[in-house]
Design a protein around this motif. Sequence first.
Motif, PDB file in Angstrom:
ATOM      1  N   UNK A   1      17.058 -76.495 -37.871  1.00 56.13           N
ATOM      2  CA  UNK A   1      17.479 -75.971 -39.169  1.00 56.13           C
ATOM      3  C   UNK A   1      18.534 -76.863 -39.802  1.00 56.13           C
ATOM      4  N   UNK A   2      19.443 -77.375 -38.982  1.00 52.04           N
ATOM      5  CA  UNK A   2      20.492 -78.248 -39.501  1.00 52.04           C
ATOM      6  C   UNK A   2      19.896 -79.535 -40.050  1.00 52.04           C
ATOM      7  N   UNK A   3      19.025 -80.165 -39.276  1.00 54.53           N
ATOM      8  CA  UNK A   3      18.406 -81.416 -39.727  1.00 54.53           C
ATOM      9  C   UNK A   3      17.615 -81.190 -41.009  1.00 54.53           C
ATOM     10  N   UNK A   4      16.869 -80.092 -41.074  1.00 51.40           N
ATOM     11  CA  UNK A   4      16.064 -79.821 -42.262  1.00 51.40           C
ATOM     12  C   UNK A   4      16.945 -79.546 -43.473  1.00 51.40           C
ATOM     13  N   UNK A   5      18.057 -78.829 -43.274  1.00 49.45           N
ATOM     14  CA  UNK A   5      18.965 -78.557 -44.394  1.00 49.45           C
ATOM     15  C   UNK A   5      19.533 -79.857 -44.956  1.00 49.45           C
ATOM     16  N   UNK A   6      19.900 -80.766 -44.077  1.00 48.59           N
ATOM     17  CA  UNK A   6      20.436 -82.056 -44.512  1.00 48.59           C
ATOM     18  C   UNK A   6      19.368 -82.857 -45.257  1.00 48.59           C
ATOM     19  N   UNK A   7      18.187 -82.950 -44.671  1.00 52.28           N
ATOM     20  CA  UNK A   7      17.134 -83.768 -45.272  1.00 52.28           C
ATOM     21  C   UNK A   7      16.636 -83.182 -46.581  1.00 52.28           C
ATOM     22  N   UNK A   8      16.531 -81.861 -46.658  1.00 50.43           N
ATOM     23  CA  UNK A   8      16.087 -81.238 -47.902  1.00 50.43           C
ATOM     24  C   UNK A   8      17.072 -81.501 -49.031  1.00 50.43           C
ATOM     25  N   UNK A   9      18.359 -81.405 -48.717  1.00 50.49           N
ATOM     26  CA  UNK A   9      19.373 -81.642 -49.747  1.00 50.49           C
ATOM     27  C   UNK A   9      19.368 -83.108 -50.185  1.00 50.49           C
ATOM     28  N   UNK A  10      19.257 -84.011 -49.227  1.00 52.15           N
ATOM     29  CA  UNK A  10      19.271 -85.431 -49.566  1.00 52.15           C
ATOM     30  C   UNK A  10      18.026 -85.852 -50.328  1.00 52.15           C
ATOM     31  N   UNK A  11      16.938 -85.123 -50.148  1.00 47.99           N
ATOM     32  CA  UNK A  11      15.685 -85.496 -50.809  1.00 47.99           C
ATOM     33  C   UNK A  11      15.788 -85.465 -52.324  1.00 47.99           C
ATOM     34  N   UNK A  12      16.785 -84.796 -52.848  1.00 53.41           N
ATOM     35  CA  UNK A  12      16.949 -84.694 -54.300  1.00 53.41           C
ATOM     36  C   UNK A  12      17.636 -85.914 -54.911  1.00 53.41           C
ATOM     37  N   UNK A  13      18.070 -86.855 -54.073  1.00 49.24           N
ATOM     38  CA  UNK A  13      18.873 -87.968 -54.580  1.00 49.24           C
ATOM     39  C   UNK A  13      18.199 -89.319 -54.348  1.00 49.24           C
ATOM     40  N   UNK A  14      18.511 -90.239 -55.218  1.00 45.14           N
ATOM     41  CA  UNK A  14      18.143 -91.636 -55.001  1.00 45.14           C
ATOM     42  C   UNK A  14      19.205 -92.237 -54.080  1.00 45.14           C
TER      43      UNK A  14
END
Length: 318
Positions: A299-312
């Motif tokens: 869950x932690x890894x997915x939360x980080x990756x999902x949030x970062x996916x919105x950025x260049x």
Amino acid sequence: MTTPTDFPSPTIIPVNGVTLEVFEAGQPSSKGPIVLCHGWPEHAFSWRHQIPALAAAGYHVIVPNQRGYGHSSCPGDVDAYDIKHLTGDLAALLDHFGYADAIFVGHDWGANVVWSMALLHPERVSKLIALSLPYQERGDIPWTEFIESLFGPDHYMVHFNRRPGVADAILDQNRLQFLRNLYRKDIPPAPPEPGMAMINLAQATSAPGAALLRDDELAVFDAAFASTGFTGSINWYRNLDRNWHHLADVDPVINHPALMIYGDRDVIPRAPNLKDIVPNVTEIGIDAGHWIQQERPDQTSMAILDWLADFDLSPRQG
């Protein structure tokens, strides 16, 4: 299942007058570097679950044992662990790799260092992610005095400062028992016991909740503190008031994009007005206690990756 034998081999890197034991995964790429900063009393190994996930997503993952931990330098002077030194180490680590900036992720004390990177080295931080510890705004009185006014002289942060050396010795003498009792999950709510919490844990023959770590995982932390003792890591707390003075003339507002991940069952509460001082923050909760990334790794890894996916995430190379 991640095991200690899966963990990357370290490199010893000279930075900022010390040497840091640094673990890496992934390669320089368009997604850039991400620096993972552990808390107390932890180790780079606390990020063992996130390292492969972030590397697989294309990041250059850089995970230091910060000064006072593992095989990194453990200076003898207390003031060598103030926030200028801790953030200076990370800035110098970026210089070593040739990066102008990075995404910084921190848990517990590591979160405090990451928030402070945004204050003291804002140009070196592209985005930041904090676990457990929200940004602590500098108040009107030094932090040790402030904490004592709220929680009394037995609070462990106050005790570390007012009675130097006492807790260090007890934790060293009861190292494995302390770590086993500290790293727990599913802890039922209960009023605090009298006395100093960390000393109580070190001297208790059992602790509530369930074990967080397998024996082979616990052995990694135990071996690290068998080598260093606890004094270097506790010295981070002995700089709370020095850090308060260092930040006196720093703009307290953090404008970087930020993700704050709370453990919904952590004893550390949510910050009620975090957006007032971190206006670009996203706040989420995970059903976990304090040791979020170890208790809920996927869950932690997915939360980080999902949030970062919105950025260049294209980095500027230094």
